[in-house]
Motif scaffolding. Structure first.
Motif, PDB file in Angstrom:
ATOM      1  N   ARG A  23       0.830  -1.205   0.000  1.00  0.00           N
ATOM      2  CA  ARG A  23       0.000   0.000   0.000  1.00  0.00           C
ATOM      3  C   ARG A  23       0.868   1.260   0.000  1.00  0.00           C
ATOM      4  N   TRP A  26       2.388   1.571  -3.524  1.00  0.00           N
ATOM      5  CA  TRP A  26       1.354   1.889  -4.501  1.00  0.00           C
ATOM      6  C   TRP A  26       0.876   3.329  -4.339  1.00  0.00           C
ATOM      7  N   THR A  27       0.730   3.782  -3.106  1.00  0.00           N
ATOM      8  CA  THR A  27       0.271   5.150  -2.855  1.00  0.00           C
ATOM      9  C   THR A  27       1.275   6.172  -3.366  1.00  0.00           C
ATOM     10  N   PRO A  30       2.081   4.896  -8.010  1.00  0.00           N
ATOM     11  CA  PRO A  30       1.130   3.990  -8.664  1.00  0.00           C
ATOM     12  C   PRO A  30       1.445   3.738 -10.135  1.00  0.00           C
ATOM     13  N   GLY A  31       1.875   4.786 -10.863  1.00  0.00           N
ATOM     14  CA  GLY A  31       2.150   4.636 -12.289  1.00  0.00           C
ATOM     15  C   GLY A  31       3.297   3.686 -12.569  1.00  0.00           C
ATOM     16  N   TRP A  32       4.439   3.940 -11.925  1.00  0.00           N
ATOM     17  CA  TRP A  32       5.617   3.090 -12.125  1.00  0.00           C
ATOM     18  C   TRP A  32       5.355   1.663 -11.654  1.00  0.00           C
ATOM     19  N   THR A  33       4.591   1.507 -10.595  1.00  0.00           N
ATOM     20  CA  THR A  33       4.284   0.167 -10.085  1.00  0.00           C
ATOM     21  C   THR A  33       3.435  -0.611 -11.082  1.00  0.00           C
ATOM     22  N   SER A  34       2.470   0.043 -11.719  1.00  0.00           N
ATOM     23  CA  SER A  34       1.610  -0.613 -12.715  1.00  0.00           C
ATOM     24  C   SER A  34       2.434  -1.085 -13.914  1.00  0.00           C
ATOM     25  N   GLN A 105      10.800   3.925  -9.320  1.00  0.00           N
ATOM     26  CA  GLN A 105       9.921   3.601  -8.192  1.00  0.00           C
ATOM     27  C   GLN A 105      10.686   3.700  -6.882  1.00  0.00           C
ATOM     28  N   THR A 150      10.285  -0.671  -0.824  1.00  0.00           N
ATOM     29  CA  THR A 150      10.511  -0.903  -2.248  1.00  0.00           C
ATOM     30  C   THR A 150      11.066  -2.292  -2.491  1.00  0.00           C
TER      31      THR A 150
END
Length: 443
Positions: A23, A26-27, A30-34, A105, A150
């Motif tokens: 969380r 992701w918070t 979010p873009g790089w994680t996707s 990220q 990370t």
């Protein structure tokens, strides 16, 4: 020294730690994680396709060698090689992009976590900074928090990639022999147990040596920072501090090196077990190829599948042990975030009187610092009227600075009260009250 306690190793505690980390990452990114997740799926599937193409290439070449016109198979072989090359290029591009997304990220999350640490550092009471036990908590949080979340997400991502690849490899291995599949799985377990054991050992060592680590950095700071450069030279303290720094670092280095030596021996043993299982499996499939049960392409594919499968299983189990290690250290971060300041604004704060109409009164104020053996302020009675100029004179340690800290509400009295126009200052918003005060401390 108190025995170090460990969070229990169960799915519930591990799930809670991982969900917190996911969380958090992701918070913040979010873009790089996707994008990273999409690349993981690609990197999980493409190696299996490359493995199967290798079999097709070898089988086509083998059949062509025994055919009347070997060159008739050349277009088919070249086509398979072209597709294999495209897959290899796709894997290389995906890996490069994955490194880019992971780096971006990591930088975003590191800065974000640092901001969270800074916010909590400002929010906690001054008492926190004057108590070595709590300061150890801050030191551990500062050490681990910027990179552990990370790393947890990257471990999960890598494990997901390995699981996807393992499913494809498992289908190939099970089609040949379920017994060998079980042998390879069992052979990978010792390495994961070694990782788990030494994760706990390292956590215990780092927890117990937090004070030593902090002292080493303290001496390093005294020797290199400008704040005490004059005193270090005037009183010839350089050699003393250098010696103490070396002693602290020797303790840390020897302990970590000892752990590393033991882990290396255990790693060698566990890897030997895995290699025996791998090459034993290779001997079995070589026998099957010689007896005509499988083709030469199957021989190459199965050996590569066994090798990849063992690597994937080891990587997954290693990731699980790594996640447990990261979860242990990340508890330091959440332990720090769980600290609740004692000095907070009341739900309905009272307005602070105007500066030219503030009559301040100390009434029977008693205060002692946490862990202190005697009171720093004992039964203080003092009244400050608007416009008065008052000097407090006394020996070192007589409570002059402590009195100002109490007035600024950096601490609250153990008993007694400090009032402004009869209103206890604990009824004010601390931020609003401190705006009415200017202080130059002796530092």
């Amino acid at each position: 020294m108190a025995k170090t306690s460990f969070p229990p190793l169960n799915l519930s505690s591990l799930k809670g730690t991982l969900s917190h980390a996911v969380r958090l990452v992701w918070t913040m990114a979010p873009g790089w994680t996707s994008v990273n997740l999409l690349l993981v799926i690609m990197l999980g599937i493409l190696p299996i396709a490359a493995l199967y193409l290798t079999k097709l290439i070898v089988d086509s070449v083998t059949v062509g060698l025994t055919a009347p016109d070997p060159l008739a198979f050349l277009p088919q072989v070249l086509f398979y090689i072209l597709v294999a090359g495209i897959i290899a290029l796709s894997i290389a591009v995906a890996r490069s992009l994955s490194e880019l997304t992971s780096e971006a990220q990591s930088m975003i999350v590191t800065d974000g976590v640092s901001d969270v640490l800074h916010a909590q550092s400002v929010a906690v009471d001054l008492e926190y900074y004057e108590d070595s036990r709590y300061y150890d908590t801050l030191h551990r949080a500062q050490q681990e928090a910027p990179y552990r979340p990370t790393r947890i997400v990257n471990e999960l991502v890598q494990m997901g990639q390995n699981v996807i690849s393992l499913l494809g490899v498992a289908a190939l291995v099970l089609s040949f022999s379920w017994v060998i599949a079980l042998i390879l799985l069992a052979a990978a377990i010792p390495a994961s147990l070694v990782r788990y054991y030494y994760a706990r050992a390292r956590y215990r060592f780092e927890q117990e040596q937090t004070e030593t680590e902090r002292q080493a950095w303290y001496y390093h700071w005294l020797l290199t920072d400008t704040s005490y450069a004059k005193e270090v030279r005037l009183f010839n303290l350089g050699a003393i501090f250098r010696g103490r720094f070396r002693d602290s670092r020797n303790i840390l280095r020897e302990g970590r090196l000892q752990l590393a030596k033991h882990r290396t021996v255990a790693d060698i043993i566990s890897q030997s077990i895995a290699l025996i299982a791998l090459f034993g499996s290779f001997a079995f499939i070589a026998y099957a190829a010689l007896t005509g049960e499988i083709t030469v392409g199957d021989l190459v594919m199965y050996f590569m599948a066994f090798q990849l499968g063992l690597g994937f299983i080891q990587a997954i189990l290693r990731s699980l042990a790594g996640l447990y290690e990261d979860g242990l250290f990340l508890t330091n971060f959440y332990e720090f975030l769980d600290l609740i300041p004692a000095i907070r604004s009341p739900e309905q704060p009272v307005s602070v009187p105007k500066p030219d109409d503030q009559r301040i009164a100390f009434r029977n104020v008693h205060f002692s610092y946490p862990g202190g053996m005697k009171e720093a302020v004992s039964g203080m009675d003092l009244t400050l009227n608007p416009g008065e100029v008052i000097a407090l004179v006394g020996e070192n340690g007589s409570g002059k600075t402590t009195l100002i800290k109490l007035l600024c509400r950096l601490y609250d009295p153990d008993s007694g009260s400090i009032t402004v126009n009869g209103i206890d200052i604990q009824r004010f918003d601390p931020v609003a009250w401190r705006k009415e005060i200017s202080v130059i401390f002796q530092d």
